[in-house]
Design an enzyme around this catalytic site. Sequence first.
Site, PDB file in Angstrom:
ATOM      1  N   ASP A 108       0.822  -1.213   0.000  1.00 45.35           N
ATOM      2  CA  ASP A 108       0.000   0.000   0.000  1.00 45.35           C
ATOM      3  C   ASP A 108       0.853   1.258   0.000  1.00 45.35           C
ATOM      4  OD1 ASP A 108      -1.869  -1.938   0.335  1.00 45.35           O
ATOM      5  OD2 ASP A 108      -2.563  -1.285   2.319  1.00 45.35           O
ATOM      6  N   ASP A 194      -2.448   5.845  -2.803  1.00 43.49           N
ATOM      7  CA  ASP A 194      -1.817   4.696  -2.151  1.00 43.49           C
ATOM      8  C   ASP A 194      -1.115   3.908  -3.258  1.00 43.49           C
ATOM      9  OD1 ASP A 194      -3.007   5.412   0.244  1.00 43.49           O
ATOM     10  OD2 ASP A 194      -4.148   3.549   0.490  1.00 43.49           O
ATOM     11  N   HIS A 245      -7.413   0.043  -3.825  1.00 39.27           N
ATOM     12  CA  HIS A 245      -6.324  -0.852  -4.221  1.00 39.27           C
ATOM     13  C   HIS A 245      -6.777  -1.775  -5.355  1.00 39.27           C
ATOM     14  CE1 HIS A 245      -4.870  -0.074   0.142  1.00 39.27           C
ATOM     15  NE2 HIS A 245      -4.818   1.007  -0.617  1.00 39.27           N
ATOM     16  N   ASP A 247      -5.470  -4.460  -6.592  1.00 37.88           N
ATOM     17  CA  ASP A 247      -5.020  -5.843  -6.661  1.00 37.88           C
ATOM     18  C   ASP A 247      -6.020  -6.893  -6.168  1.00 37.88           C
ATOM     19  OD1 ASP A 247      -4.559  -4.890  -4.120  1.00 37.88           O
ATOM     20  OD2 ASP A 247      -2.467  -5.520  -4.000  1.00 37.88           O
ATOM     21  N   CYS A 353      -0.894  -7.876  -1.318  1.00 37.41           N
ATOM     22  CA  CYS A 353      -0.875  -6.707  -0.426  1.00 37.41           C
ATOM     23  C   CYS A 353       0.246  -6.803   0.609  1.00 37.41           C
ATOM     24  CB  CYS A 353      -2.184  -6.607   0.343  1.00 37.41           C
ATOM     25  SG  CYS A 353      -3.647  -6.402  -0.661  1.00 37.41           S
TER      26      CYS A 353
END
Length: 379
Positions: A108, A194, A245, A247, A353
């Site tokens: 992150d 981020d 995020h 992913d 992550c």
Amino acid sequence: MAAQVNSWNEWDRLEEIVVGSADDACYEPTEPGNHPHIRNAAPGTAFPTGRKPQEAIDAANAELAGLVALLESQGVRVRRPEPHDYSKPVRTPEFSVDNQYCGVCPRDVMITIGSEIIEATMSRRGRFFEYEPYRKLVYEYWNADPAVRWTTAPKPSMTDEMYREGFWDWPLEKRHAEMHSFEFCITQDEVIFDAADMSRFGRDIMVQESMTTNRQGIQWLKRHLEPQGLRVHPLHFPLDYFPSHIDCTFVPLRPGLVLTNPDRPLSDGEEKLFLTNDWELVEAPEPTTGNDEMPTYCQSSKWLSMNVLSISPTKVIAEEREKPLHDMLDKLGFEVFPIPFRNVFEYGGSLHCATWDVRRTGDREDYFPNVDYQPLAEG
Ligand code: ABU
């Protein structure tokens, strides 16, 4: 001298990686950029504060140690964050929070693009100082290799004005309307991103506009990266009401193949970039665990199922219970390494992550030769 830092994409053969740690982790604080909730609790039930119980920390650390052992068995050098006291409050002239969060998800905060390490601005108050556990490592790489470049993105003020009051209480109709204009809990006045909203495809960097990355953040990345010959493409997933995020939504596995989230299709027209460059978009299977069955304090979605980590273009680490995904990856020609990781979920992520790759083999390639590209000024 061999390069210390080199990583252009998410799939080349992995050589060195940072794996997060749950040591001294705290519950994420409630703040304008984040209203954590206890899953399946009565409305109004307060989210805990302060340090997480040692039992929860030990359980996550045991799974992180399993990941370390697997990576090392595959010849990957593994590094870890420095200890950090997340129970300390953060106080700046503009804001304060009673405690920080954790060092489980370096993805992150940190990103490697070629020989450059970028520390993200971050979007939440409790994560303002989360770069600190990685600084010693960054200095080590920077001192060891003169080719390493190190950039810290501008720190946002994180004042009340940086956030959109009321976002968390928006009724469904308003959320639906605002979602299509990509307006979330952060406003558009400051540069905010981020690192985990980016996904690296060689010369091309995909960036998700989200609750944790705004248009100014993407503009900063364009102005920073494009003079180096990179291309920054904003991506949008309009059916994700709480995007944060990329992913768990859009995960490249090897050149020409992206794992996609069937609940979060790309915005109309954005798939063209991939299809005209012969990329295949394959939908991930339904996760084995529904949103209601995710761990009590986990703020992420069931789509942590697709948060896999590539060791190479043919080897992928996936969470052990995600059998339908393993079967699909197997059919696509991957060797799958299943490991238990559920106890890490409440710390904000799964296998991708919880890592930050520092070095992979390979150079910057152009995987999008037929690109209808928006020049910088029009970005
Ligand atoms: N930190 C990744 C979480 C993404 C998701 O909940 O889908």
